[in-house]
Design an enzyme around this catalytic site. Structure first.
Site, PDB file in Angstrom:
ATOM      1  N   THR A  23      -0.098  42.309  83.277  1.00  0.00           N
ATOM      2  CA  THR A  23      -0.090  42.064  84.682  1.00  0.00           C
ATOM      3  C   THR A  23       0.169  43.629  85.326  1.00  0.00           C
ATOM      4  O   THR A  23      -0.750  43.736  86.196  1.00  0.00           O
ATOM      5  CB  THR A  23       1.506  41.467  85.233  1.00  0.00           C
TER       6      THR A  23
ATOM      7  N   LYS B 278      17.875  50.253  82.585  1.00  0.00           N
ATOM      8  CA  LYS B 278      17.562  51.125  83.667  1.00  0.00           C
ATOM      9  C   LYS B 278      18.732  52.110  84.202  1.00  0.00           C
ATOM     10  O   LYS B 278      18.707  53.140  84.436  1.00  0.00           O
ATOM     11  CB  LYS B 278      17.093  50.281  84.813  1.00  0.00           C
TER      12      LYS B 278
ATOM     13  N   LYS C 183      11.434  50.806  80.306  1.00  0.00           N
ATOM     14  CA  LYS C 183      12.790  51.217  80.357  1.00  0.00           C
ATOM     15  C   LYS C 183      13.508  51.281  78.793  1.00  0.00           C
ATOM     16  O   LYS C 183      14.252  52.026  78.725  1.00  0.00           O
ATOM     17  CB  LYS C 183      13.393  50.550  81.301  1.00  0.00           C
TER      18      LYS C 183
ATOM     19  N   GLY D  35       6.047  36.248  87.370  1.00  0.00           N
ATOM     20  CA  GLY D  35       5.378  37.272  86.625  1.00  0.00           C
ATOM     21  C   GLY D  35       6.550  38.475  86.959  1.00  0.00           C
ATOM     22  O   GLY D  35       6.172  39.669  86.661  1.00  0.00           O
TER      23      GLY D  35
HETATM   24  N1  HSE Z   1      11.935  42.017  84.455  1.00  0.00           N
HETATM   25  C1  HSE Z   1      12.173  42.951  85.283  1.00  0.00           C
HETATM   26  C2  HSE Z   1      12.862  42.482  86.505  1.00  0.00           C
HETATM   27  C3  HSE Z   1      10.733  43.647  85.707  1.00  0.00           C
HETATM   28  O1  HSE Z   1      12.868  41.069  86.713  1.00  0.00           O
HETATM   29  O2  HSE Z   1      13.298  43.314  87.421  1.00  0.00           O
HETATM   30  C4  HSE Z   1      10.924  45.156  86.168  1.00  0.00           C
HETATM   31  O3  HSE Z   1      11.388  45.973  85.614  1.00  0.00           O
END
Ligand code: HSE
Length: 435
Positions: free
Chosen positions: A14, A207, A107, A189
């Site tokens: 994506t 993060k 990350k 997504g």
């Molecule tokens: N899976 C992560 C989220 C995507 O939902 O924030 C971005 O890092």
């Protein structure tokens, strides 16, 4: 005009496909802004025949991303594979060692190997840019690394996972089940390949660990983060929070305390009137408290192809604008070799308010027993309410405490459990100060 910046993109899922598309569609604007064109000279993904909505026929195709990383015809290696080991780590390391700039949205990789990779980048005088790794499209890395130079950070916290915020928002607004909301997040997504990384808080922790290093100049310590996800948040918690003037958000919080740095990820109650409580859906937000600026809140799209691609393209454009021989700033704000060891504050000493929801047997003396356990542990209560439930023989008791410690709350809830009046495990949710 200067020569084109030659980009190799590894991973065409994506995000990778969105990056290739944005680079193609915005080619004229980017050339004007950077003073040189940006061209995707090579790509790496397993399936070359798949339609990704962008013409990549002019790019050299590699199956192995490590080979792409070493390819002499690229200046920048863009890693969008994901994962903290395997091809992602091997290819980023190979690219940095070969003297190529790297842009990554990974990350998990940075949380585990960021400091070691930064040392290689700094030694070789190349950039390791990772804006997309934290809070999607929000330019929080640039803000912390550049705009806040000279500020001392006391606390950084935020909504760092779009999937969790999307789930909590829809559960509250539409009364939907956790499972239905998660399925929609996956379809759109937002979620990680393994969605337990989202809902159990690991993605937020990755993060947060990067923000902590930037905020406090310490080595990344992702494995030292206190972690609780949102999978046991129920409609009962969401409704009780709303009745009391709070909203539940999954927050990542890093703050300086007297005993060290606290890093924690857990469902959190924030006042409904606070700015962060207004951050809905897949939107992320990061609040940064500093001595010079005060409190800054950034919010914006945090997940999905376009949000992530926006940050990746910004990082590539920064490299296109940089000039050979120019000394790049350090990857995590301080030179990687000078990052201080991380001194962990124990979670037991965390101070704050708490929401406690108890499912109890409906009999004489229960309320008094709960109040006694609170008093015995020096916990002062802001409110205590009892609610009827559908079952005649049980009640819900909801307590909100004034500031106390985690240790005191755990002792009190252990005591209440021992008293034998509970039907379920106590639900404890921390309350965070937020403007
Ligand atoms: N899976 C992560 C989220 C995507 O939902 O924030 C971005 O890092």
């Amino acid at each position: 005009m200067a020569d084109a910046l030659r980009v190799g993109i590894a991973g065409l899922g994506t995000v990778g496909a969105s990056v290739a598309r944005v680079l193609a569609e915005k080619s004229a604007e980017l050339t004007r802004q950077c003073g040189r064109p940006i061209s995707v000279t090579a790509v790496s993904a397993r399936d070359a025949s798949k339609d990704r909505g962008v013409d990549l026929s002019g790019s050299t195709w590699f199956v192995d991303p490590v080979k792409l990383a070493a390819y002499a015809e690229i200046d920048v290696f863009v890693e969008l594979i994901g994962g903290d080991e395997g091809p992602a780590k091997a290819s980023v390391k190979a690219a940095l060692e070969a003297g190529r700039h790297v842009v990554t949205a990974n990350k998990a990789l940075l949380a585990k190997h960021g400091v070691a990779l930064a040392e290689i980048a700094e030694k070789n005088g190349v950039l390791l840019n990772y804006e997309a790794a934290v809070a999607g499209g929000i330019p929080v890395i640039k803000t912390m690394r550049e705009a806040l130079a000279g500020n001392s950070v006391s606390r950084v916290f935020g909504i760092l996972n779009g999937t969790c915020n999307y789930i909590l928002t829809r559960m509250e607004a539409e009364g939907l089940s956790f499972e239905a909301c998660l399925a929609d997040a996956q379809r759109l997504g937002y979620a990680e390949a393994d969605p337990t990384f989202d809902i159990e808080g690991n993605d937020t922790a990755h993060k947060l660990s990067i923000l902590t290093a930037l905020a406090f100049g310490t080595k990344i310590a992702a494995s030292d983060i206190y972690l609780e996800g949102i999978s046991n948040i129920s409609q009962a918690d969401i409704q009780a929070a709303a009745d009391l003037g709070y909203r539940i958000k999954l927050l990542g919080v890093a703050q300086r305390t007297e005993s060290g740095i606290e890093q924690r990820v857990h469902p959190t109650m924030v006042p409904t009137a606070s700015v962060i409580a207004q951050v809905h859906g897949v939107t992320n937000a990061v609040a940064i408290e500093t001595d010079i600026l005060g409190e800054l809140l950034l919010s914006g799209p945090g997940a999905g192809g376009n949000a992530t691609a926006s940050a990746v393209v910004g990082d590539i454009a920064d490299i296109a604008k940089s000039r050979p021989g120019f000394q790049h700033g350090p990857v995590f704000g301080w030179p990687a070799k000078q990052l201080k060891p991380y001194k962990k504050a124990q979670m037991r000493s965390h101070a704050g308010g708490y929401f406690i929801r108890l499912s109890v047997q409906d009999r004489t003396g229960v309320f008094a027993a709960i109040a006694k356990r609170m008093a015995d542990n020096d916990i002062s209560l802001e409110s205590i309410v009892q609610r009827s439930t559908e079952a005649k023989d049980r009640k819900t008791v909801i307590l909100v405490t004034h500031e106390t410690t985690e240790a005191a709350v755990r002792k009190a809830t252990d005591g209440i459990t021992k008293d034998g009046h509970l039907i379920d495990k106590p639900q404890v949710i921390r309350i965070e100060r937020a403007a």
